[in-house]
Scaffold this motif. Structure first.
Motif, PDB file in Angstrom:
ATOM      1  N   SER A  90       8.454  11.625   0.431  1.00 35.54           N
ATOM      2  CA  SER A  90       8.516  10.204   0.081  1.00 35.54           C
ATOM      3  C   SER A  90       9.867   9.852  -0.537  1.00 35.54           C
ATOM      4  O   SER A  90      10.388   8.771  -0.308  1.00 35.54           O
ATOM      5  N   ILE A 125       7.882   2.519  -4.514  1.00 35.92           N
ATOM      6  CA  ILE A 125       7.557   3.578  -5.476  1.00 35.92           C
ATOM      7  C   ILE A 125       6.133   3.401  -5.994  1.00 35.92           C
ATOM      8  O   ILE A 125       5.382   4.378  -6.102  1.00 35.92           O
ATOM      9  N   ARG A 126       5.735   2.166  -6.281  1.00 33.76           N
ATOM     10  CA  ARG A 126       4.373   1.913  -6.753  1.00 33.76           C
ATOM     11  C   ARG A 126       3.357   2.331  -5.699  1.00 33.76           C
ATOM     12  O   ARG A 126       2.334   2.948  -6.011  1.00 33.76           O
ATOM     13  N   GLU A 161       3.736   4.621  -3.354  1.00 35.74           N
ATOM     14  CA  GLU A 161       3.708   6.084  -3.314  1.00 35.74           C
ATOM     15  C   GLU A 161       2.893   6.653  -4.469  1.00 35.74           C
ATOM     16  O   GLU A 161       2.099   7.573  -4.292  1.00 35.74           O
ATOM     17  N   LEU A 162       3.092   6.102  -5.658  1.00 35.56           N
ATOM     18  CA  LEU A 162       2.347   6.596  -6.819  1.00 35.56           C
ATOM     19  C   LEU A 162       0.855   6.334  -6.673  1.00 35.56           C
ATOM     20  O   LEU A 162       0.031   7.181  -7.041  1.00 35.56           O
ATOM     21  N   ARG A 163       0.485   5.176  -6.141  1.00 40.09           N
ATOM     22  CA  ARG A 163      -0.940   4.884  -5.923  1.00 40.09           C
ATOM     23  C   ARG A 163      -1.549   5.865  -4.929  1.00 40.09           C
ATOM     24  O   ARG A 163      -2.667   6.346  -5.138  1.00 40.09           O
ATOM     25  N   LYS A 205      -0.535   8.914  -4.270  1.00 39.46           N
ATOM     26  CA  LYS A 205      -0.609  10.225  -4.909  1.00 39.46           C
ATOM     27  C   LYS A 205      -1.739  10.268  -5.937  1.00 39.46           C
ATOM     28  O   LYS A 205      -2.440  11.275  -6.048  1.00 39.46           O
ATOM     29  N   ASN A 206      -1.930   9.188  -6.671  1.00 43.96           N
ATOM     30  CA  ASN A 206      -3.020   9.142  -7.642  1.00 43.96           C
ATOM     31  C   ASN A 206      -4.382   9.207  -6.961  1.00 43.96           C
ATOM     32  O   ASN A 206      -5.309   9.836  -7.478  1.00 43.96           O
TER      33      ASN A 206
END
Length: 91
Positions: free
Chosen positions: A3, A59-60, A62-64, A66-67
């Motif tokens: 990512s 980025i948000r 990607e983080l969602r 991954k979470n």
């Protein structure tokens, strides 16, 4: 890590295209050096604003993603722990 490469690559591509194309458009539309300088500054500020928002959204996202994976893995670990406890109880 993929990512990070994807986000960086998209940013580099978008940035390069923006700089090249927008400079050409400005020089075609504006002849006065003072106006051209002002327009170039406005164009730069616009670029920083738009790319900042795009980076934030990417980025948000990607983080969602991954979470969600982490939550799913935690659930699977919990299920496996319960199964192991049940096996130990039966043995």
């Amino acid at each position: 890590m993929k990512s990070a490469y994807r986000i960086t690559g998209l940013y580099a591509l978008f940035s390069s295209l923006w700089i090249i194309l927008s400079d050409k458009v400005l020089t075609l539309l504006i002849r006065d050096p003072k106006t051209l300088t002002l327009a170039a500054s406005a164009k730069g500020l616009f670029f920083v604003t738009v790319t900042s928002l795009l980076l934030f959204v990417m980025i948000r996202r990607e983080l969602r993603m991954k979470n969600k994976v982490i939550v799913q893995l935690d659930k699977e670990v919990e299920i496996r722990e319960q199964l192991i406890k049940e096996l130990h109880h039966r043995i």
